[in-house]
Design a protein around this motif. Structure first.
Motif, PDB file in Angstrom:
ATOM      1  N   HIS A  44       0.866  -1.059   0.080  1.00 15.22           N
ATOM      2  CA  HIS A  44      -0.120   0.043   0.166  1.00 15.22           C
ATOM      3  C   HIS A  44       1.032   1.201   0.087  1.00 15.22           C
ATOM      4  O   HIS A  44       0.593   2.290  -0.656  1.00 15.22           O
ATOM      5  N   ASN A  47       2.050   2.153  -3.383  1.00 19.49           N
ATOM      6  CA  ASN A  47       1.017   2.791  -4.289  1.00 19.49           C
ATOM      7  C   ASN A  47       0.844   4.025  -3.728  1.00 19.49           C
ATOM      8  O   ASN A  47       0.675   5.121  -4.703  1.00 19.49           O
ATOM      9  N   HIS A  48       0.886   4.418  -2.414  1.00 14.43           N
ATOM     10  CA  HIS A  48       0.938   5.921  -1.954  1.00 14.43           C
ATOM     11  C   HIS A  48       2.030   6.760  -2.682  1.00 14.43           C
ATOM     12  O   HIS A  48       1.839   7.724  -2.968  1.00 14.43           O
ATOM     13  N   LYS A  50       3.781   6.141  -5.266  1.00 14.40           N
ATOM     14  CA  LYS A  50       3.528   6.328  -6.727  1.00 14.40           C
ATOM     15  C   LYS A  50       2.326   7.622  -7.116  1.00 14.40           C
ATOM     16  O   LYS A  50       2.777   8.329  -7.868  1.00 14.40           O
ATOM     17  N   SER A  51       1.490   7.529  -5.946  1.00  9.05           N
ATOM     18  CA  SER A  51       0.406   8.721  -6.302  1.00  9.05           C
ATOM     19  C   SER A  51       1.031  10.136  -5.872  1.00  9.05           C
ATOM     20  O   SER A  51       0.700  11.063  -6.676  1.00  9.05           O
TER      21      SER A  51
END
Length: 74
Positions: A44, A47-48, A50-51
């Protein structure tokens, strides 16, 4: 549970062994679950990140646009 006051010493020892084995199994299961949870959190986090990188790029692009627009208006 059986009344521990009437248990023989052998039965009491057997219960202690069973209890320790059960406790070891519970600890292993807890460790396994915590490992799975940590792996999920790391995934997770990736993903954070990358965002966040995408958001930072968007902000940089916007600031560049503002800078160019300001220069063009001079």
């Amino acid at each position: 549970m059986e009344n521990i006051h009437i248990l023989t010493n052998d039965r009491l020892r057997a219960l202690v062994v069973e209890t320790e084995e059960t406790l070891d199994e519970l600890k292993l299961e807890l460790d396994r679950r915590e490992q799975v949870q940590q792996e999920h959190e790391v995934a997770h986090l990736e993903n954070h990140m990358k965002s966040a990188e995408l958001s930072l790029k968007t902000i940089r692009d916007f600031l560049s646009f503002l800078s160019q627009d300001f220069k063009n208006k001079k």
